[in-house]
Design a protein around this motif. Structure first.
Motif, PDB file in Angstrom:
ATOM      1  N   TYR A 269       1.713  -5.845   5.825  1.00 16.55           N
ATOM      2  CA  TYR A 269       1.145  -4.559   6.233  1.00 16.55           C
ATOM      3  C   TYR A 269       0.878  -4.554   7.740  1.00 16.55           C
ATOM      4  O   TYR A 269       0.285  -5.491   8.276  1.00 16.55           O
ATOM      5  CB  TYR A 269      -0.154  -4.332   5.471  1.00 16.55           C
ATOM      6  CG  TYR A 269      -0.815  -3.009   5.751  1.00 16.55           C
ATOM      7  CD1 TYR A 269      -0.180  -1.812   5.455  1.00 16.55           C
ATOM      8  CD2 TYR A 269      -2.093  -2.955   6.303  1.00 16.55           C
ATOM      9  CE1 TYR A 269      -0.795  -0.594   5.695  1.00 16.55           C
ATOM     10  CE2 TYR A 269      -2.724  -1.746   6.545  1.00 16.55           C
ATOM     11  CZ  TYR A 269      -2.067  -0.567   6.238  1.00 16.55           C
ATOM     12  OH  TYR A 269      -2.677   0.633   6.486  1.00 16.55           O
TER      13      TYR A 269
ATOM     14  N   TRP B 198       0.244  -1.229   9.568  1.00 15.91           N
ATOM     15  CA  TRP B 198      -0.271   0.036  10.083  1.00 15.91           C
ATOM     16  C   TRP B 198      -1.618  -0.101  10.790  1.00 15.91           C
ATOM     17  O   TRP B 198      -1.955   0.724  11.629  1.00 15.91           O
ATOM     18  CB  TRP B 198      -0.380   1.065   8.951  1.00 15.91           C
ATOM     19  CG  TRP B 198       0.898   1.816   8.731  1.00 15.91           C
ATOM     20  CD1 TRP B 198       2.151   1.430   9.099  1.00 15.91           C
ATOM     21  CD2 TRP B 198       1.054   3.096   8.101  1.00 15.91           C
ATOM     22  NE1 TRP B 198       3.091   2.360   8.728  1.00 15.91           N
ATOM     23  CE2 TRP B 198       2.436   3.403   8.113  1.00 15.91           C
ATOM     24  CE3 TRP B 198       0.179   3.996   7.512  1.00 15.91           C
ATOM     25  CZ2 TRP B 198       2.942   4.577   7.570  1.00 15.91           C
ATOM     26  CZ3 TRP B 198       0.689   5.163   6.963  1.00 15.91           C
ATOM     27  CH2 TRP B 198       2.056   5.452   6.991  1.00 15.91           C
TER      28      TRP B 198
ATOM     29  N   VAL C 194      -3.275   5.664   9.270  1.00 15.99           N
ATOM     30  CA  VAL C 194      -3.876   5.855   7.947  1.00 15.99           C
ATOM     31  C   VAL C 194      -4.531   7.228   7.868  1.00 15.99           C
ATOM     32  O   VAL C 194      -4.317   7.992   6.910  1.00 15.99           O
ATOM     33  CB  VAL C 194      -4.906   4.751   7.650  1.00 15.99           C
ATOM     34  CG1 VAL C 194      -5.549   4.977   6.278  1.00 15.99           C
ATOM     35  CG2 VAL C 194      -4.259   3.376   7.722  1.00 15.99           C
TER      36      VAL C 194
ATOM     37  N   ARG D 102       2.714   2.993   3.250  1.00 14.95           N
ATOM     38  CA  ARG D 102       2.004   4.190   2.816  1.00 14.95           C
ATOM     39  C   ARG D 102       1.093   3.902   1.622  1.00 14.95           C
ATOM     40  O   ARG D 102      -0.063   4.343   1.592  1.00 14.95           O
ATOM     41  CB  ARG D 102       3.013   5.291   2.464  1.00 14.95           C
ATOM     42  CG  ARG D 102       3.711   5.912   3.666  1.00 14.95           C
ATOM     43  CD  ARG D 102       4.916   6.740   3.246  1.00 14.95           C
ATOM     44  NE  ARG D 102       6.010   5.884   2.799  1.00 14.95           N
ATOM     45  CZ  ARG D 102       7.054   6.308   2.088  1.00 14.95           C
ATOM     46  NH1 ARG D 102       7.129   7.581   1.711  1.00 14.95           N
ATOM     47  NH2 ARG D 102       8.009   5.478   1.742  1.00 14.95           N
TER      48      ARG D 102
ATOM     49  N   SER E  91      -1.910   1.903   2.682  1.00 17.18           N
ATOM     50  CA  SER E  91      -2.836   2.767   3.418  1.00 17.18           C
ATOM     51  C   SER E  91      -3.628   3.644   2.458  1.00 17.18           C
ATOM     52  O   SER E  91      -4.845   3.831   2.622  1.00 17.18           O
ATOM     53  CB  SER E  91      -2.069   3.637   4.414  1.00 17.18           C
ATOM     54  OG  SER E  91      -1.420   2.836   5.387  1.00 17.18           O
TER      55      SER E  91
ATOM     56  N   GLY F 115      -7.648   3.371   1.912  1.00 17.22           N
ATOM     57  CA  GLY F 115      -8.459   4.568   2.118  1.00 17.22           C
ATOM     58  C   GLY F 115      -9.238   4.996   0.895  1.00 17.22           C
ATOM     59  O   GLY F 115     -10.358   5.508   1.005  1.00 17.22           O
TER      60      GLY F 115
ATOM     61  N   ARG G 248     -11.510  -1.412   5.820  1.00 14.34           N
ATOM     62  CA  ARG G 248     -10.840  -2.126   6.899  1.00 14.34           C
ATOM     63  C   ARG G 248     -11.904  -2.806   7.737  1.00 14.34           C
ATOM     64  O   ARG G 248     -12.995  -2.257   7.979  1.00 14.34           O
ATOM     65  CB  ARG G 248     -10.004  -1.181   7.759  1.00 14.34           C
ATOM     66  CG  ARG G 248     -10.850  -0.315   8.668  1.00 14.34           C
ATOM     67  CD  ARG G 248     -10.045   0.405   9.737  1.00 14.34           C
ATOM     68  NE  ARG G 248     -10.903   0.755  10.862  1.00 14.34           N
ATOM     69  CZ  ARG G 248     -10.604   1.654  11.775  1.00 14.34           C
ATOM     70  NH1 ARG G 248      -9.484   2.325  11.708  1.00 14.34           N
ATOM     71  NH2 ARG G 248     -11.429   1.889  12.788  1.00 14.34           N
TER      72      ARG G 248
END
Length: 574
Positions: free
Chosen positions: A29, A31, A40, A119, A122, A126, A131
């Protein structure tokens, strides 16, 4: 035969790390590597605006189709690869996916994500996770420099009338950053939408107006009700076909490199968690200032050290070579770690241009069964010369496989590292690893930031203790004062702050205390107006003792120091 299907975000999220997993060919990962880009937050914003978020590719298998016994015979008809979990709570200190034991997965069906990892991860972070990033200017060894945050949306955010793109406000926040509800703030934790029992009751209990309730209702619909995940499901049990599909669909995003495929083969055939172990060392090298020595460099170095063909292709990662790598893994990684330690002693933390400089030192240590603590002075000095020369010439930054082959030829039967250096210097012109007096003119034009600056300065300052002290590349005349506001500096020299003639190696603490002090003032203060100490400093630093180092004396300083440096370098490369 594969087919297209649709599913809700919630349905996928609830099955992540239950039946949805990642194959070892997936890159990790990324992002949140550059969190300031807010990828995100933008993904959630796009979903709420009904923007398309792209299709996904899943490979559906029965758990019984995958080999779970590492000792199984090679003629088994089961697929042999490793699966990993999605990251739920991202922590920059350990950003790696965890390996799973397929035999312990409770689901009989496996949904292996071939396209859409960034995706889906993320969305998972979320909605379910968090994070943890390092605060700006925080130190890596300070636990308080890291802050856990979850994703929120401000239901009372008022978009700008001038910016039609400014519709929703998604932000990662820690609990102590959530302001009390007021006319501009009502922060709702996005993940709570998954299990919100009654939307109407929540809006009524929190005095949300119709517009705020509409945003919350829309969030619930796009996450829980609408089938926004459109995916192609491949069901054929054919690893070669799936690999080809994977390469094709990843050609436009975070592109799959050949080394990713090789790593997956290595992972599937190792009895231990080689990917996890490799991640530990990659992280260790990065925090030591050697991020240039990553997983690709370790893979290629493994081939170099076991004596196999070092070119990346499937033939070279055959069972014989993989077995040799596994059998010698401890010695391989110890040789690499010792090589990193040696180059760190030379002062190259954060400075090394190519990780393959480390590979060659590791090769010598490996072949000769030499440990860091037993390295003799002659070999260490020769290695220091090798690092400087390779850095100055950018030797391993072009035609890499050929250059590694030249180095292997030079290493064969070399009696010591100095002999290796001599062999490399005597090769044909296009193969030779050396710097000559003909190169000095080009070296004098080097500027601050060029990878060759440090090794050139180390040649000019041969007696500094790089192992036990930290030295900074310092501007003798402070670069901040090369401006038109400095009336004492002739305009012709404003662009010459970064050239070699204005650079020196200065012990770290001295450089920090010096800051932007004018050189003539700094000398007087640092040496307590002691003329003999000031003259000694000038002689050590190739500065003519008659130069005052005032700004008005800059031209004389430049000419005389350039000449002194030129003479020293010519003598060094004869």
């Amino acid at each position: 035969m594969g087919q297209f299907k649709d599913i809700t975000i919630k349905e996928v999220i609830e099955e992540i790390n239950v039946s949805y997993f990642l194959p070892d060919i997936q890159r990790e990962y990324v992002w949140l590597d550059r969190a300031a880009e807010k990828k995100v937050e933008q993904l959630f914003d796009s979903i709420l605006r009904n923007y398309p978020i792209g299709s996904f590719l899943f490979w559906r298998l029965r758990k019984t189709d995958v080999e779970t016994d590492k000792s199984a015979q090679s003629d088994s008809d089961k697929l042999n690869f490793q699966l990993y979990q999605f990251i739920e709570d991202y922590d920059v200190r350990n950003p790696h996916n965890e390996k799973i034991d397929i035999a312990k997965v409770n689901s009989n069906d496996l949904n292996i994500v071939l396209d859409g990892q960034q995706r889906l991860t993320s969305l998972y972070i979320g909605l379910k996770g968090s994070r943890t990033l390092k605060k700006p200017k925080g130190w890596w060894d300070n636990p308080n420099a890291f802050e856990l945050k979850k994703l929120y949306i401000n239901l009372r955010y008022q978009p700008s009338e001038e910016d039609t793109e400014d519709c929703y406000q998604f932000e990662f926040k820690s609990p102590n950053q959530i302001p009390s509800p007021d006319e501009h703030n009502f922060w709702f934790k996005v993940g709570d939408i998954l299990n919100l029992p009654s939307l109407n009751r929540y809006c009524r209990d929190n005095d949300l107006d119709d517009m705020e309730a509409d945003i919350l209702e829309k969030l619930k619909n796009v996450i829980c009700n609408e089938r926004l995940i459109s995916y192609f499901e491949e069901t054929e049990k054919n690893l070669d076909k799936v690999l080809k599909i994977f390469i094709r669909v990843n050609s436009g995003g975070t592109k799959l490199s050949y080394s990713d495929l090789l790593m997956s083969i290595l992972t599937a055939n190792f009895s231990s968690d080689i990917r996890g172990e490799m991640n530990v060392y990659v992280d260790k090298f990065r925090t030591s200032g050697f991020g240039c020595f990553g997983r690709d460099q370790i893979l290629k170095t493994c081939l170099l050290l076991i004596g196999a063909n070092h070119i990346f292709n499937l033939r070279n990662f055959n069972k014989t070579n993989i077995h040799s790598i596994e059998q010698n893994w401890t010695k391989i990684i110890n040789s690499i770690t010792d090589a990193v330690h040696i180059v760190e002693d030379f002062g190259y933390s954060g400075q090394l241009a190519s990780g393959y400089i480390i590979s060659i030192i590791a090769l010598y240590l490996y072949r000769n069964d030499i440990e860091y603590s037993k390295l003799n002075t002659n070999d260490r000095d020769a290695m220091f010369k090798f690092v400087r020369t390779a850095q100055i010439t950018s030797y391993f930054t072009t035609s890499l496989d050929r250059k590694l082959s030249y180095a292997l030829d030079g290493m064969d039967n070399a009696k010591d590292f100095a002999d290796f250096n001599a062999r490399m210097a005597k090769m044909d012109a296009n193969k030779a690893l050396k710097v000559t007096t003909d190169d000095v003119a080009d070296l004098l034009t080097l500027q601050y930031g060029n990878p060759a600056i440090l090794p050139v300065l180390q040649i000019l300052y041969p007696n500094l203790d790089y192992k036990n002290s930290t030295f900074h590349i310092d501007h003798i005349y402070p670069k901040a004062k090369f401006t038109t506001k400095n009336k004492a500096l002739h305009p012709d020299f404003i662009e010459e702050k970064n050239y070699l003639f204005n650079l020196q190696l200065l012990e770290g603490a001295e450089n920090i205390s010096k800051k932007d002090t004018d050189p003539d003032v700094w000398m007087q203060e640092h040496f307590n107006n002691d003329a003999s100490k000031i003259d000694d400093y000038k002689v050590r630093n190739y500065i003519d003792t008659t130069c005052s180092l005032k700004w008005s004396d800059f031209k004389t300083f430049k000419e005389k120091r350039s000449a002194a440096i030129r003479s020293e370098l010519i003598a060094a490369f004869k």
